[in-house]
Design an enzyme around this catalytic site. Structure first.
Site, PDB file in Angstrom:
ATOM      1  N   HIS A  54      26.636  43.552  40.838  1.00 21.56           N
ATOM      2  CA  HIS A  54      27.067  42.608  41.859  1.00 21.56           C
ATOM      3  C   HIS A  54      26.252  42.793  43.133  1.00 21.56           C
ATOM      4  CE1 HIS A  54      29.587  46.258  42.444  1.00 21.56           C
ATOM      5  NE2 HIS A  54      29.347  46.014  43.726  1.00 21.56           N
ATOM      6  N   TYR A 110      30.526  40.605  45.618  1.00 20.51           N
ATOM      7  CA  TYR A 110      30.718  39.388  44.828  1.00 20.51           C
ATOM      8  C   TYR A 110      29.736  39.389  43.665  1.00 20.51           C
ATOM      9  CZ  TYR A 110      33.489  37.470  48.681  1.00 20.51           C
ATOM     10  OH  TYR A 110      34.451  37.269  49.647  1.00 20.51           O
ATOM     11  N   THR A 111      30.112  38.724  42.591  1.00 27.87           N
ATOM     12  CA  THR A 111      29.233  38.592  41.434  1.00 27.87           C
ATOM     13  C   THR A 111      28.780  37.142  41.308  1.00 27.87           C
ATOM     14  OG1 THR A 111      30.453  40.324  40.268  1.00 27.87           O
ATOM     15  CG2 THR A 111      28.982  38.945  38.949  1.00 27.87           C
ATOM     16  N   CYS A 166      38.957  43.328  35.204  1.00 26.65           N
ATOM     17  CA  CYS A 166      38.698  43.043  36.613  1.00 26.65           C
ATOM     18  C   CYS A 166      39.767  42.088  37.122  1.00 26.65           C
ATOM     19  CB  CYS A 166      37.316  42.425  36.799  1.00 26.65           C
ATOM     20  SG  CYS A 166      36.855  42.216  38.528  1.00 26.65           S
TER      21      CYS A 166
END
Length: 260
Positions: A62, A79-80, A234
C-alpha cells in the site's frame, strides 16, 4: 515535481520499469478526475508524470497518503490503490469518507487539479504468483481494496492458477464498494474467483449472508486449512479480532493467516 526514472531493472530475464514511488520521501501527484460513487464514497484518479509511467507498487502493498484534517493538522493514512502497474500513466483510489475521519476531510475537500502527497511502497505482504494454491479472503467495508488489488493481479495473469474465495461484509447494500467490478470478475473467471457477500442490514430480497461473518460462513466459503492455502483479512479492528478467533478455532495456523 519530479520525473520517474526510465531505467529498467532486469532480473531472471524479466524486466521491471522503476516506478514513481519513493519509500522515504513524499511525492505529489495531480488529481485529474474525481467520481462520486455513493453519498460517502468517491473514486480519485491521479496522473503519473508520463502516459507510460508506472506507480511501482508491488502486489499486496500500500501507499501512505498525507493531508490535512479539519483543524489544519497533518494526517497520514495508508491506502491501497485499485489499479495495478499494468494501468499505465495513472493510479486510482476508492475512498470511503467518514463524517469524523481526519483523512476523509482531506479527500472530501480535494478538487481536480489539487495534488496528493504519497510515499511508499509500504506493507509486509508481498505476493508472488503461485505462492499458494488458493486464498481465502475476509474483508469488511473499505478493507476490500487490498483484496481487490491482489485478486485483480491473480486473475489478469494467465500464468497464475491461484484460486480466490472472498467473503465481503458490509452493513447495507449501498456500502458495498467495487461491487460492479467484483461481480464482473466473478462472471469472467467463474472457476478461479468466488465471492460471498454478507450484510448486517440486508434488503428485503437478498441471497447472500446476513449478520456478521460466522465460523460456518468461513467453513462454507473459504478453502479448508492446508499448508498450501492462506486466509487474508482486512476490516475494522473488531472484525479483524473476531475473524482471527474464528480462524484459530477452525484450525488455521498462524502461518495460514495474514492481516493487512
Amino acid at each position: 515535481m519530479f520525473a520517474c526514472s526510465s531505467v529498467v531493472i532486469c532480473c531472471a530475464m524479466i524486466c521491471y520499469p522503476l516506478g514513481c514511488l519513493d519509500p522515504e520521501n513524499f511525492r505529489d501527484f495531480k488529481l485529474v478526475e474525481k467520481r462520486q460513487l455513493s453519498h460517502n464514497v468517491a473514486e480519485f484518479k491521479f496522473a503519473l508524470p508520463t502516459p507510460t509511467s508506472v506507480l511501482g507498487l508491488p502486489i499486496g502493498q500500500h501507499i501512505s497518503c498525507r493531508g490535512q484534517d479539519a483543524a489544519g493538522e497533518e494526517v497520514i493514512k495508508p491506502y491501497t490503490p485499485t489499479t495495478l502497474d499494468s494501468d499505465l500513466g495513472h493510479f486510482e483510489l476508492v475512498i470511503k469518507m467518514y463524517p469524523q475521519g481526519r483523512m476523509s476531510h482531506h479527500f472530501r475537500e480535494m478538487k481536480v487539479g489539487d495534488y496528493l502527497s504519497v510515499k511508499g511502497p509500504k506493507g509486509r505482504f508481498k505476493y508472488q504468483p503461485g505462492q499458494v494454491r488458493a486464498f481465502g479472503m475476509i474483508a469488511g467495508g473499505s478493507g476490500i481494496t487490498p483484496m481487490f488489488q491482489v485478486t485483480r493481479a491473480i486473475l489478469e495473469n494467465p500464468e497464475d492458477n491461484t484460486k480466490v474465495h472472498l467473503i465481503y461484509a458490509n452493513v447495507t447494500y449501498d456500502d458495498i464498494l467495487l461491487k460492479e467490478e467484483l461481480d464482473s470478475m466473478a462472471k469472467n473467471y467463474p472457476g478461479r474467483f468466488k465471492i460471498y457477500y454478507v450484510l448486517n442490514q440486508p434488503p428485503e430480497v437478498w441471497n447472500g449472508g446476513v449478520g456478521f461473518v460466522s465460523k460456518e460462513m468461513i467453513q462454507a466459503h473459504c478453502p479448508a486449512p492446508a499448508a498450501d492455502i492462506q486466509v487474508l483479512r482486512c476490516g475494522p479492528p473488531p472484525m479483524n479480532k473476531a475473524m482471527a478467533a474464528h480462524l484459530d478455532d477452525l484450525g488455521y495456523t498462524k502461518e495460514m493467516q495474514f492481516q493487512f
